[in-house]
Scaffold this motif. Structure first.
Motif, PDB file in Angstrom:
ATOM      1  N   PRO A  81      18.270  25.213   3.831  1.00 31.97           N
ATOM      2  CA  PRO A  81      17.858  26.412   4.557  1.00 31.97           C
ATOM      3  C   PRO A  81      16.811  27.254   3.832  1.00 31.97           C
ATOM      4  O   PRO A  81      16.749  27.286   2.603  1.00 31.97           O
ATOM      5  N   ARG A  82      16.036  27.958   4.639  1.00 30.69           N
ATOM      6  CA  ARG A  82      15.086  28.958   4.157  1.00 30.69           C
ATOM      7  C   ARG A  82      15.272  30.202   5.007  1.00 30.69           C
ATOM      8  O   ARG A  82      15.298  30.126   6.239  1.00 30.69           O
ATOM      9  N   CYS A  83      15.441  31.343   4.358  1.00 30.63           N
ATOM     10  CA  CYS A  83      15.562  32.603   5.087  1.00 30.63           C
ATOM     11  C   CYS A  83      14.183  33.011   5.611  1.00 30.63           C
ATOM     12  O   CYS A  83      13.201  32.996   4.862  1.00 30.63           O
ATOM     13  N   VAL A  84      14.119  33.364   6.884  1.00 31.71           N
ATOM     14  CA  VAL A  84      12.853  33.797   7.489  1.00 31.71           C
ATOM     15  C   VAL A  84      12.608  35.253   7.078  1.00 31.71           C
ATOM     16  O   VAL A  84      13.461  36.112   7.329  1.00 31.71           O
ATOM     17  N   MET A  90      17.540  31.995   9.672  1.00 32.13           N
ATOM     18  CA  MET A  90      17.117  30.980   8.705  1.00 32.13           C
ATOM     19  C   MET A  90      16.730  29.700   9.428  1.00 32.13           C
ATOM     20  O   MET A  90      17.158  29.441  10.555  1.00 32.13           O
ATOM     21  N   GLU A  91      15.883  28.926   8.762  1.00 30.08           N
ATOM     22  CA  GLU A  91      15.418  27.644   9.270  1.00 30.08           C
ATOM     23  C   GLU A  91      15.746  26.585   8.234  1.00 30.08           C
ATOM     24  O   GLU A  91      15.800  26.874   7.040  1.00 30.08           O
ATOM     25  N   PHE A  92      15.974  25.355   8.699  1.00 28.48           N
ATOM     26  CA  PHE A  92      16.220  24.253   7.773  1.00 28.48           C
ATOM     27  C   PHE A  92      14.991  23.353   7.695  1.00 28.48           C
ATOM     28  O   PHE A  92      14.316  23.119   8.696  1.00 28.48           O
ATOM     29  N   TYR A  93      14.738  22.865   6.479  1.00 35.39           N
ATOM     30  CA  TYR A  93      13.628  21.942   6.238  1.00 35.39           C
ATOM     31  C   TYR A  93      14.155  20.709   5.507  1.00 35.39           C
ATOM     32  O   TYR A  93      15.036  20.811   4.642  1.00 35.39           O
ATOM     33  N   TYR A  94      13.586  19.539   5.844  1.00 32.00           N
ATOM     34  CA  TYR A  94      13.944  18.314   5.140  1.00 32.00           C
ATOM     35  C   TYR A  94      13.310  18.310   3.756  1.00 32.00           C
ATOM     36  O   TYR A  94      12.145  18.674   3.599  1.00 32.00           O
ATOM     37  N   ILE A  95      14.090  17.908   2.757  1.00 34.08           N
ATOM     38  CA  ILE A  95      13.534  17.732   1.414  1.00 34.08           C
ATOM     39  C   ILE A  95      13.732  16.273   0.995  1.00 34.08           C
ATOM     40  O   ILE A  95      14.631  15.589   1.497  1.00 34.08           O
ATOM     41  N   THR A  96      12.888  15.807   0.090  1.00 39.31           N
ATOM     42  CA  THR A  96      13.012  14.433  -0.421  1.00 39.31           C
ATOM     43  C   THR A  96      13.400  14.418  -1.895  1.00 39.31           C
ATOM     44  O   THR A  96      13.746  13.379  -2.434  1.00 39.31           O
ATOM     45  N   SER A  97      13.338  15.587  -2.545  1.00 35.19           N
ATOM     46  CA  SER A  97      13.797  15.715  -3.933  1.00 35.19           C
ATOM     47  C   SER A  97      13.959  17.195  -4.250  1.00 35.19           C
ATOM     48  O   SER A  97      13.497  18.059  -3.493  1.00 35.19           O
ATOM     49  N   LEU A  98      14.574  17.475  -5.388  1.00 36.40           N
ATOM     50  CA  LEU A  98      14.766  18.872  -5.793  1.00 36.40           C
ATOM     51  C   LEU A  98      13.436  19.543  -6.145  1.00 36.40           C
ATOM     52  O   LEU A  98      13.350  20.773  -6.171  1.00 36.40           O
ATOM     53  N   SER A  99      12.401  18.739  -6.365  1.00 34.37           N
ATOM     54  CA  SER A  99      11.081  19.318  -6.655  1.00 34.37           C
ATOM     55  C   SER A  99      10.440  19.927  -5.409  1.00 34.37           C
ATOM     56  O   SER A  99       9.403  20.590  -5.503  1.00 34.37           O
ATOM     57  N   ASP A 100      11.059  19.720  -4.253  1.00 29.21           N
ATOM     58  CA  ASP A 100      10.576  20.339  -3.011  1.00 29.21           C
ATOM     59  C   ASP A 100      11.073  21.771  -2.862  1.00 29.21           C
ATOM     60  O   ASP A 100      10.851  22.404  -1.835  1.00 29.21           O
ATOM     61  N   LEU A 101      11.785  22.288  -3.882  1.00 29.48           N
ATOM     62  CA  LEU A 101      12.390  23.615  -3.804  1.00 29.48           C
ATOM     63  C   LEU A 101      11.675  24.600  -4.717  1.00 29.48           C
ATOM     64  O   LEU A 101      11.145  24.229  -5.766  1.00 29.48           O
ATOM     65  N   GLU A 102      11.688  25.869  -4.308  1.00 28.26           N
ATOM     66  CA  GLU A 102      11.165  26.950  -5.134  1.00 28.26           C
ATOM     67  C   GLU A 102      12.058  28.172  -4.936  1.00 28.26           C
ATOM     68  O   GLU A 102      12.780  28.275  -3.948  1.00 28.26           O
ATOM     69  N   LYS A 103      11.992  29.106  -5.874  1.00 29.18           N
ATOM     70  CA  LYS A 103      12.827  30.301  -5.788  1.00 29.18           C
ATOM     71  C   LYS A 103      12.365  31.162  -4.621  1.00 29.18           C
ATOM     72  O   LYS A 103      11.180  31.457  -4.481  1.00 29.18           O
ATOM     73  N   THR A 105      14.303  33.805  -1.200  1.00 29.23           N
ATOM     74  CA  THR A 105      15.087  34.994  -0.892  1.00 29.23           C
ATOM     75  C   THR A 105      16.357  35.052  -1.749  1.00 29.23           C
ATOM     76  O   THR A 105      17.043  34.050  -1.936  1.00 29.23           O
ATOM     77  N   PHE A 106      16.668  36.232  -2.284  1.00 27.32           N
ATOM     78  CA  PHE A 106      17.852  36.475  -3.102  1.00 27.32           C
ATOM     79  C   PHE A 106      17.876  35.614  -4.373  1.00 27.32           C
ATOM     80  O   PHE A 106      18.922  35.407  -4.974  1.00 27.32           O
ATOM     81  N   GLY A 107      16.701  35.075  -4.770  1.00 25.35           N
ATOM     82  CA  GLY A 107      16.623  34.250  -5.966  1.00 25.35           C
ATOM     83  C   GLY A 107      17.163  32.851  -5.792  1.00 25.35           C
ATOM     84  O   GLY A 107      17.308  32.091  -6.753  1.00 25.35           O
ATOM     85  N   VAL A 108      17.466  32.463  -4.547  1.00 23.09           N
ATOM     86  CA  VAL A 108      18.027  31.142  -4.252  1.00 23.09           C
ATOM     87  C   VAL A 108      16.883  30.148  -4.061  1.00 23.09           C
ATOM     88  O   VAL A 108      15.831  30.492  -3.521  1.00 23.09           O
ATOM     89  N   LEU A 109      17.090  28.904  -4.491  1.00 19.77           N
ATOM     90  CA  LEU A 109      16.089  27.867  -4.270  1.00 19.77           C
ATOM     91  C   LEU A 109      15.989  27.539  -2.784  1.00 19.77           C
ATOM     92  O   LEU A 109      17.005  27.313  -2.113  1.00 19.77           O
ATOM     93  N   GLU A 110      14.758  27.523  -2.276  1.00 20.95           N
ATOM     94  CA  GLU A 110      14.496  27.234  -0.865  1.00 20.95           C
ATOM     95  C   GLU A 110      13.393  26.187  -0.758  1.00 20.95           C
ATOM     96  O   GLU A 110      12.607  26.007  -1.692  1.00 20.95           O
ATOM     97  N   PRO A 111      13.308  25.498   0.376  1.00 17.71           N
ATOM     98  CA  PRO A 111      12.259  24.481   0.545  1.00 17.71           C
ATOM     99  C   PRO A 111      10.863  25.104   0.531  1.00 17.71           C
ATOM    100  O   PRO A 111      10.662  26.211   1.033  1.00 17.71           O
ATOM    101  N   ILE A 112       9.927  24.376  -0.076  1.00 14.84           N
ATOM    102  CA  ILE A 112       8.521  24.790  -0.067  1.00 14.84           C
ATOM    103  C   ILE A 112       7.950  24.389   1.293  1.00 14.84           C
ATOM    104  O   ILE A 112       7.838  23.199   1.606  1.00 14.84           O
ATOM    105  N   VAL A 113       7.625  25.373   2.093  1.00 15.70           N
ATOM    106  CA  VAL A 113       7.252  25.136   3.487  1.00 15.70           C
ATOM    107  C   VAL A 113       6.075  24.170   3.610  1.00 15.70           C
ATOM    108  O   VAL A 113       6.069  23.290   4.486  1.00 15.70           O
ATOM    109  N   ASP A 114       5.085  24.299   2.745  1.00 15.09           N
ATOM    110  CA  ASP A 114       3.889  23.457   2.839  1.00 15.09           C
ATOM    111  C   ASP A 114       4.163  21.995   2.508  1.00 15.09           C
ATOM    112  O   ASP A 114       3.382  21.116   2.875  1.00 15.09           O
ATOM    113  N   LYS A 115       5.273  21.738   1.807  1.00 14.53           N
ATOM    114  CA  LYS A 115       5.596  20.363   1.400  1.00 14.53           C
ATOM    115  C   LYS A 115       6.620  19.700   2.316  1.00 14.53           C
ATOM    116  O   LYS A 115       6.789  18.483   2.275  1.00 14.53           O
TER     117      LYS A 115
END
Length: 201
Positions: A81-84, A90-103, A105-115
């Motif tokens: 999930p990513r908080c809008v 919130m919206e969900f995005y597919y990830i293929t690895s943990l490197s698709d995440l960045e810090k 909302t609230f300091g939580v790791l969220e998907p990098i939208v562009d990736k």
């Protein structure tokens, strides 16, 4: 049962279960997390799921990073999930690895939208792992009070599972008419399948 000040009660419960988690030592947490992860990853509903919707855990939550890595290794689609911004959606995005995440909302790791690709209406057989500070025996949850998951789950079509430490489970939590219980509850000691109201005679 009528509760005069449900907001105050929830606030006190959140503080209690946050303290419980913060007092847990690292060795104990690792042991409990491993037991919960094992029960989740051997769950029939997980094995049959094509898509796993799962949050990225904060330090006081059951660790989900190991589950995310396992699901990716199992060739499942993993959606995070990513908080809008400026909303409680919130919206969900597919990830293929943990490197698709960045810090985010609230300091939580969220998907990098562009990736990452946003999850659409078609996601096949799906299992959603739902966070909660506490759950009760009927599958109702005590979240963090922002309502992100309540809004999302109102239109989710898959199976929901709550993961929680046994010490944060209580028999009955205050809940509203529109609150949706999880279908399955997992602690370090057991897996409990919750009968949906429409399934009961």
């Amino acid at each position: 049962m009528y509760i005069k000040n449900i907001k105050e009660l929830k606030k006190n419960l959140r503080a209690r279960y946050r303290r419980y988690r913060e007092k847990m030592n690292a060795e104990q947490k690792i042991r409990l997390d491993a037991s919960i992860q094992c029960r989740l990853l051997t769950l029939e509903e997980y094995l049959h799921a094509e898509t796993l919707f799962i949050y990225v855990s904060k330090p006081i939550e059951v660790d989900t990073l190991a589950v995310i890595n396992a699901a990716l290794a199992n060739h499942k689609r993993v959606a995070v999930p990513r908080c809008v911004p400026d909303t409680f959606e919130m919206e969900f995005y597919y990830i293929t690895s943990l490197s698709d995440l960045e810090k985010g909302t609230f300091g939580v790791l969220e998907p990098i939208v562009d990736k990452c690709e946003r999850v659409g209406d078609s996601y096949g057989r799906a299992l959603c792992v739902v966070p909660g500070l506490s759950f009760d025996a009927q599958g109702y949850r005590l979240g963090y009070g922002k309502g992100y998951y309540d809004r999302y789950l109102a239109q989710f079509r898959g199976i929901t599972v709550g993961i929680c430490y046994l010490g944060c489970i209580q028999w009955n939590l205050p809940h509203g008419y529109y609150d949706r219980p999880v279908d399955i509850l997992i602690t370090e000691k057991y897996v409990r399948r919750i009968a949906r109201q429409e399934d009961t005679p």
